[in-house]
Design an enzyme around this catalytic site. Structure first.
Site, mmCIF file in Angstrom:
data_model
loop_
_atom_site.group_PDB
_atom_site.id
_atom_site.type_symbol
_atom_site.label_atom_id
_atom_site.label_comp_id
_atom_site.label_asym_id
_atom_site.label_seq_id
_atom_site.Cartn_x
_atom_site.Cartn_y
_atom_site.Cartn_z
ATOM 1 N N HIS A 110 0.848 -1.191 0.000
ATOM 2 C CA HIS A 110 0.000 0.000 0.000
ATOM 3 C C HIS A 110 0.879 1.233 0.000
ATOM 4 O O HIS A 110 1.859 1.303 0.755
ATOM 5 C CB HIS A 110 -0.899 0.006 1.241
ATOM 6 C CG HIS A 110 -1.679 1.266 1.392
ATOM 7 N ND1 HIS A 110 -2.414 1.813 0.360
ATOM 8 C CD2 HIS A 110 -1.832 2.120 2.435
ATOM 9 C CE1 HIS A 110 -3.001 2.923 0.774
ATOM 10 N NE2 HIS A 110 -2.651 3.141 2.030
ATOM 11 N N HIS A 112 0.666 5.823 -1.005
ATOM 12 C CA HIS A 112 -0.112 6.977 -1.445
ATOM 13 C C HIS A 112 0.654 7.642 -2.588
ATOM 14 O O HIS A 112 0.742 8.878 -2.638
ATOM 15 C CB HIS A 112 -0.328 7.969 -0.301
ATOM 16 C CG HIS A 112 -1.063 7.399 0.879
ATOM 17 N ND1 HIS A 112 -0.923 7.884 2.157
ATOM 18 C CD2 HIS A 112 -1.971 6.388 0.956
ATOM 19 C CE1 HIS A 112 -1.697 7.186 2.987
ATOM 20 N NE2 HIS A 112 -2.333 6.261 2.280
ATOM 21 N N ASP A 135 0.142 -5.612 -20.612
ATOM 22 C CA ASP A 135 1.045 -6.643 -20.107
ATOM 23 C C ASP A 135 0.865 -6.871 -18.602
ATOM 24 O O ASP A 135 0.672 -7.999 -18.147
ATOM 25 C CB ASP A 135 2.510 -6.224 -20.326
ATOM 26 C CG ASP A 135 2.938 -6.227 -21.781
ATOM 27 O OD1 ASP A 135 2.242 -6.833 -22.608
ATOM 28 O OD2 ASP A 135 3.986 -5.619 -22.068
ATOM 29 N N HIS A 175 -8.192 7.585 -1.477
ATOM 30 C CA HIS A 175 -7.177 7.035 -0.587
ATOM 31 C C HIS A 175 -5.874 6.763 -1.343
ATOM 32 O O HIS A 175 -4.924 7.535 -1.220
ATOM 33 C CB HIS A 175 -7.737 5.783 0.098
ATOM 34 C CG HIS A 175 -6.835 5.238 1.162
ATOM 35 N ND1 HIS A 175 -7.221 4.289 2.062
ATOM 36 C CD2 HIS A 175 -5.534 5.500 1.448
ATOM 37 C CE1 HIS A 175 -6.217 4.005 2.875
ATOM 38 N NE2 HIS A 175 -5.187 4.720 2.511
ATOM 39 N N TYR A 229 6.528 -14.281 -18.665
ATOM 40 C CA TYR A 229 7.162 -13.865 -17.417
ATOM 41 C C TYR A 229 6.590 -14.566 -16.193
ATOM 42 O O TYR A 229 7.035 -14.315 -15.080
ATOM 43 C CB TYR A 229 7.090 -12.340 -17.265
ATOM 44 C CG TYR A 229 7.887 -11.661 -18.338
ATOM 45 C CD1 TYR A 229 9.265 -11.556 -18.235
ATOM 46 C CD2 TYR A 229 7.270 -11.176 -19.482
ATOM 47 C CE1 TYR A 229 10.010 -10.963 -19.223
ATOM 48 C CE2 TYR A 229 8.015 -10.568 -20.487
ATOM 49 C CZ TYR A 229 9.381 -10.467 -20.344
ATOM 50 O OH TYR A 229 10.107 -9.882 -21.330
HETATM 51 ZN ZN LIG Z 1 -3.283 4.696 3.191
#
Ligand SMILES: [Zn+2]
Length: 231
Positions: A110, A112, A135, A175, A229
């Site tokens: 995660h 930002h 891809d 977010h 890949y």
């Molecule tokens: Zn966050």
């Protein structure tokens, strides 16, 4: 506790710690607002960044081991696993929800990162207008619902959005991006590529409307790349 699990946890801690350096290298994070986690193979456990520790100060021993509900495992008598002194990242519940509901996922990231989060701020999915998007993402990068931190709603939004998508990245509305992979390195790669295409498509937009790629071409590019890949 067998040495097997301790060796495995030590290896995963090193991997997760080292991958956080990629978040700063690619300028996906500021301060402490981004995190990498990995499933501990063969165990109902995950390893994630501790809350509130600067990236340059992270050490493998600080990585927090939790169960798949985000609860830190108690340290054993010698303290060689589990680190009760540090709390896991405030995003741990979302990572844990993904591991519980997507057994094929071995890593979650995660951030930002600026451009991807700008698309999230508009609640706009990133259209598939680049072969590299075909891809890596197999189509557009979808938007997930607005969700407040503190319960399972972020994790639920990630899983509901990604389970019907080729994309390993979701832009949670207002977010930012969450990405998944077969392992933590793959999830980090998806986070890096997500920011790259968010930036490029944003720039393309400034002088006109990017050209969509036919779905049949997206499908064949995706199939070829994933075969070559190995996703
Ligand atoms: Zn966050």
């Amino acid at each position: 506790m067998s040495t097997g699990i301790l060796d495995t946890i030590a290896r995963v801690r090193e991997e997760v710690c080292a991958l956080h350096a990629e978040l700063t290298r690619y300028e996906l994070v500021v301060w402490t607002a981004g995190n990498v986690s990995a499933r501990v193979p063969g165990h109902e456990l995950m390893v994630i960044k501790p809350s509130g520790v600067s990236y340059q100060d992270l050490t493998p021993e600080q990585m927090v081991v939790t169960d798949l509900y985000g609860v830190p495992v108690p340290g054993d008598a010698t303290g060689e696993w589990g680190n009760p002194a540090l709390s896991p990242s405030s995003d741990t519940a979302a990572h844990a929800y993904v591991y519980r509901h997507m057994p094929e996922v071995g890593g979650v990231v995660h951030t930002h990162s600026t451009y991807a989060t700008a698309w999230a701020a508009r609640g706009e999915s990133i259209p598939c207008v680049l072969t590299m998007m075909s891809d890596e993402f197999g189509g557009s990068i979808p938007v997930g619902p607005f969700a407040l931190i503190g319960d399972d709603s972020i994790g639920h939004g990630i899983v509901e959005t990604l389970k019907n998508s080729n994309s390993p990245a979701v832009l949670m509305q207002n977010h930012g991006p969450f990405t998944i992979g077969k392992d933590a390195k793959s999830a980090v790669k998806a986070a890096v590529m997500c920011e790259e295409v968010a930036r490029t498509v944003h720039i393309a937009r400034q002088l006109g409307e990017p050209i969509a790629i036919d779905q049949s071409h997206i499908d064949s590019l995706y199939a070829r790349y994933q075969n070559v890949y190995g996703q």
